[in-house]
Design a protein around this motif. Structure first.
Motif, mmCIF file in Angstrom:
data_model
loop_
_atom_site.group_PDB
_atom_site.id
_atom_site.type_symbol
_atom_site.label_atom_id
_atom_site.label_comp_id
_atom_site.label_asym_id
_atom_site.label_seq_id
_atom_site.Cartn_x
_atom_site.Cartn_y
_atom_site.Cartn_z
ATOM 1 N N VAL A 101 -30.678 -41.218 47.161
ATOM 2 C CA VAL A 101 -30.758 -40.625 45.824
ATOM 3 C C VAL A 101 -31.278 -39.193 45.909
ATOM 4 O O VAL A 101 -30.759 -38.278 45.258
ATOM 5 N N LEU A 102 -32.304 -38.975 46.721
ATOM 6 C CA LEU A 102 -32.846 -37.626 46.868
ATOM 7 C C LEU A 102 -31.822 -36.683 47.505
ATOM 8 O O LEU A 102 -31.704 -35.516 47.107
ATOM 9 N N MET A 103 -31.083 -37.191 48.480
ATOM 10 C CA MET A 103 -30.078 -36.352 49.134
ATOM 11 C C MET A 103 -28.961 -35.973 48.168
ATOM 12 O O MET A 103 -28.530 -34.809 48.123
ATOM 13 N N ILE A 104 -28.500 -36.920 47.371
ATOM 14 C CA ILE A 104 -27.400 -36.623 46.462
ATOM 15 C C ILE A 104 -27.876 -35.732 45.318
ATOM 16 O O ILE A 104 -27.104 -34.915 44.791
ATOM 17 N N CYS A 105 -29.157 -35.836 44.935
ATOM 18 C CA CYS A 105 -29.700 -34.917 43.929
ATOM 19 C C CYS A 105 -29.749 -33.492 44.473
ATOM 20 O O CYS A 105 -29.458 -32.522 43.755
ATOM 21 N N GLY A 106 -30.108 -33.354 45.747
ATOM 22 C CA GLY A 106 -30.057 -32.037 46.380
ATOM 23 C C GLY A 106 -28.646 -31.493 46.431
ATOM 24 O O GLY A 106 -28.424 -30.284 46.233
ATOM 25 N N ALA A 107 -27.680 -32.371 46.688
ATOM 26 C CA ALA A 107 -26.277 -31.941 46.697
ATOM 27 C C ALA A 107 -25.837 -31.469 45.319
ATOM 28 O O ALA A 107 -25.056 -30.515 45.200
ATOM 29 N N LEU A 108 -26.340 -32.129 44.265
ATOM 30 C CA LEU A 108 -25.998 -31.702 42.905
ATOM 31 C C LEU A 108 -26.520 -30.301 42.610
ATOM 32 O O LEU A 108 -25.845 -29.491 41.969
ATOM 33 N N ILE A 109 -27.732 -30.013 43.079
ATOM 34 C CA ILE A 109 -28.296 -28.674 42.872
ATOM 35 C C ILE A 109 -27.449 -27.631 43.602
ATOM 36 O O ILE A 109 -27.142 -26.556 43.072
ATOM 37 N N MET A 110 -27.044 -27.960 44.817
ATOM 38 C CA MET A 110 -26.195 -27.052 45.579
ATOM 39 C C MET A 110 -24.844 -26.866 44.890
ATOM 40 O O MET A 110 -24.288 -25.761 44.849
ATOM 41 N N ASP A 111 -24.285 -27.957 44.341
ATOM 42 C CA ASP A 111 -23.004 -27.862 43.641
ATOM 43 C C ASP A 111 -23.101 -26.953 42.424
ATOM 44 O O ASP A 111 -22.176 -26.184 42.127
ATOM 45 N N SER A 112 -24.218 -27.075 41.690
ATOM 46 C CA SER A 112 -24.374 -26.233 40.501
ATOM 47 C C SER A 112 -24.471 -24.760 40.882
ATOM 48 O O SER A 112 -23.922 -23.886 40.196
ATOM 49 N N LEU A 113 -25.153 -24.475 41.993
ATOM 50 C CA LEU A 113 -25.221 -23.088 42.470
ATOM 51 C C LEU A 113 -23.853 -22.595 42.924
ATOM 52 O O LEU A 113 -23.438 -21.476 42.607
ATOM 53 N N MET A 114 -23.128 -23.459 43.646
ATOM 54 C CA MET A 114 -21.848 -23.049 44.212
ATOM 55 C C MET A 114 -20.838 -22.715 43.119
ATOM 56 O O MET A 114 -20.183 -21.667 43.153
ATOM 57 N N GLY A 115 -20.701 -23.607 42.112
ATOM 58 C CA GLY A 115 -19.731 -23.356 41.055
ATOM 59 C C GLY A 115 -20.023 -22.092 40.276
ATOM 60 O O GLY A 115 -19.119 -21.295 39.978
ATOM 61 N N ASN A 116 -21.290 -21.874 39.954
ATOM 62 C CA ASN A 116 -21.652 -20.680 39.188
ATOM 63 C C ASN A 116 -21.555 -19.410 40.019
ATOM 64 O O ASN A 116 -21.219 -18.342 39.493
ATOM 65 N N LEU A 117 -21.851 -19.503 41.319
ATOM 66 C CA LEU A 117 -21.682 -18.334 42.180
ATOM 67 C C LEU A 117 -20.218 -17.939 42.282
ATOM 68 O O LEU A 117 -19.870 -16.751 42.248
ATOM 69 N N GLN A 118 -19.347 -18.940 42.406
ATOM 70 C CA GLN A 118 -17.915 -18.644 42.460
ATOM 71 C C GLN A 118 -17.435 -18.027 41.156
ATOM 72 O O GLN A 118 -16.648 -17.069 41.159
ATOM 73 N N LEU A 189 -9.108 -22.866 38.649
ATOM 74 C CA LEU A 189 -9.710 -23.376 37.418
ATOM 75 C C LEU A 189 -11.009 -22.641 37.097
ATOM 76 O O LEU A 189 -11.278 -22.310 35.939
ATOM 77 N N ILE A 190 -11.827 -22.385 38.133
ATOM 78 C CA ILE A 190 -13.079 -21.660 37.916
ATOM 79 C C ILE A 190 -12.809 -20.246 37.421
ATOM 80 O O ILE A 190 -13.472 -19.750 36.493
ATOM 81 N N ALA A 191 -11.821 -19.574 38.006
ATOM 82 C CA ALA A 191 -11.517 -18.202 37.613
ATOM 83 C C ALA A 191 -10.995 -18.122 36.187
ATOM 84 O O ALA A 191 -11.251 -17.148 35.475
ATOM 85 N N ILE A 192 -10.256 -19.151 35.736
ATOM 86 C CA ILE A 192 -9.630 -19.097 34.413
ATOM 87 C C ILE A 192 -10.528 -19.708 33.339
ATOM 88 O O ILE A 192 -10.717 -19.128 32.265
ATOM 89 N N PHE A 193 -11.099 -20.893 33.617
ATOM 90 C CA PHE A 193 -11.805 -21.647 32.581
ATOM 91 C C PHE A 193 -13.317 -21.694 32.768
ATOM 92 O O PHE A 193 -14.022 -22.117 31.854
ATOM 93 N N GLY A 194 -13.828 -21.336 33.933
ATOM 94 C CA GLY A 194 -15.265 -21.369 34.152
ATOM 95 C C GLY A 194 -15.712 -22.588 34.938
ATOM 96 O O GLY A 194 -14.973 -23.567 35.108
ATOM 97 N N ALA A 195 -16.967 -22.550 35.405
ATOM 98 C CA ALA A 195 -17.490 -23.590 36.284
ATOM 99 C C ALA A 195 -17.719 -24.907 35.548
ATOM 100 O O ALA A 195 -17.481 -25.983 36.097
ATOM 101 N N ALA A 196 -18.202 -24.852 34.298
ATOM 102 C CA ALA A 196 -18.523 -26.084 33.567
ATOM 103 C C ALA A 196 -17.266 -26.897 33.266
ATOM 104 O O ALA A 196 -17.240 -28.119 33.457
ATOM 105 N N THR A 197 -16.217 -26.239 32.798
ATOM 106 C CA THR A 197 -14.964 -26.946 32.511
ATOM 107 C C THR A 197 -14.360 -27.508 33.787
ATOM 108 O O THR A 197 -13.834 -28.639 33.798
ATOM 109 N N THR A 198 -14.441 -26.755 34.869
ATOM 110 C CA THR A 198 -13.924 -27.253 36.150
ATOM 111 C C THR A 198 -14.693 -28.481 36.612
ATOM 112 O O THR A 198 -14.114 -29.442 37.128
#
Length: 282
Positions: A101-118, A189-198
């Motif tokens: 659970v802790l590892m996958i929560c860390g992955a979620l934080i990384m995913d949120s950074l990655m999508g918004n950085l892109q 999808l990120i370039a057109i619609f944004g990270a949240a919609t993707t």
């Protein structure tokens, strides 16, 4: 094959160093969590990625995203559904650990950074292409991956295993082609619609993967599982359906009438001018 070369880059290399580090952390924690969680539980955790993506988007320089209230309700439904599903999965699955659970929560934080950085890369520099982001982040990520593979011995084990089973090379090529198509689609999808919609679109894809997992491996599906899945589906639908609470303007008919009246006045004026032109001179 796409014809991209580093000479066509429009972003500095340091941008892709940051993106590659986040990408490696996301994939590493996601794959590593499978040693402590079963696959459906991991998928359900990853399905809530839209919530940290929305929260993180408010703090990323160059974005500062603000979302409507119903989208936060949608994300909240996803989280509640995940909690119900996870509690049910902890009772029926023997492969469940707090470390996972802790590892996958860390992955979620990384995913949120990655999508918004892109998204920030495409927003701050519109000339950036999807091919550039994929190529540069992959090339830069190679130095990150080689040292841990050598230290753990996985590189030599993989090399030996592939030599014993040559068909693995074909599988790797096929997987690389499928990953390329998928990554280009996600970046578009990120370039057109944004990270949240993707993130919401990829969540819908995860729901299909989860359903197939239960159908193929015949895992026990309880009522609590169903309730969690129902809430998650409600959250996805609420996010996808456009909601507009603005009332229709009542001044439009009056504006239309005044516009028609003005056109009629101008036409009468033109006719009058025409009559004056054809009037005989005295």
């Amino acid at each position: 094959m796409q014809g991209f070369t580093p000479k066509q880059m429009v972003n500095p290399w340091k941008t892709y160093w940051k993106l590659s580090a986040v990408l490696m952390g996301s994939h590493g924690l996601t794959k590593g969590s499978l040693a402590f969680l079963n696959y459906p539980a991991q998928i359900m955790f990853k399905s809530t990625k839209v919530l940290p993506v929305m929260v993180m988007g408010a703090f990323i320089p160059g974005l500062r995203r603000k979302y409507p209230f119903h989208e936060y309700i949608s994300a909240l439904l996803l989280v509640i559904g995940l909690i119900l599903f996870t509690l049910a999965d902890a009772q029926t699955s023997p492969n469940f650990s707090i470390i996972g659970v802790l590892m996958i929560c860390g992955a979620l934080i990384m995913d949120s950074l990655m999508g918004n950085l892109q998204e920030a890369i495409f927003t701050m520099n519109p000339n950036t292409t999807q091919i550039e982001v994929l190529f540069c982040s992959t090339v830069v990520g190679l130095p990150f991956l080689i040292p841990p593979m050598i230290l753990t011995g996985e590189l030599f084990k993989a090399w030996k295993s592939c030599a014993q089973h040559p068909y693995v090379y074909g599988v790797l090529v096929f997987e690389a082609m499928a990953t390329f198509i998928g990554q280009i689609s996600v970046l578009s999808l990120i370039a057109i619609f944004g990270a949240a919609t993707t993130a919401m679109i990829t969540t819908a894809r995860k729901a299909v993967t989860l359903l197939l997992s239960y159908m193929i491996f015949t895992k026990p599906l309880t009522e609590q599982h169903g309730t969690g899945l129902l809430l998650i589906a409600m959250g996805i639908i609420l996010k996808m359906v456009p909601i507009d609470f603005k009332p229709a303007s009542r001044s439009a008919p009056r504006n239309r009438k005044s516009h028609l009246k003005e056109e009629k006045t101008q036409a009468d004026r033109r006719e009058g001018e025409g009559d004056e032109e054809h009037r005989p001179l005295v």
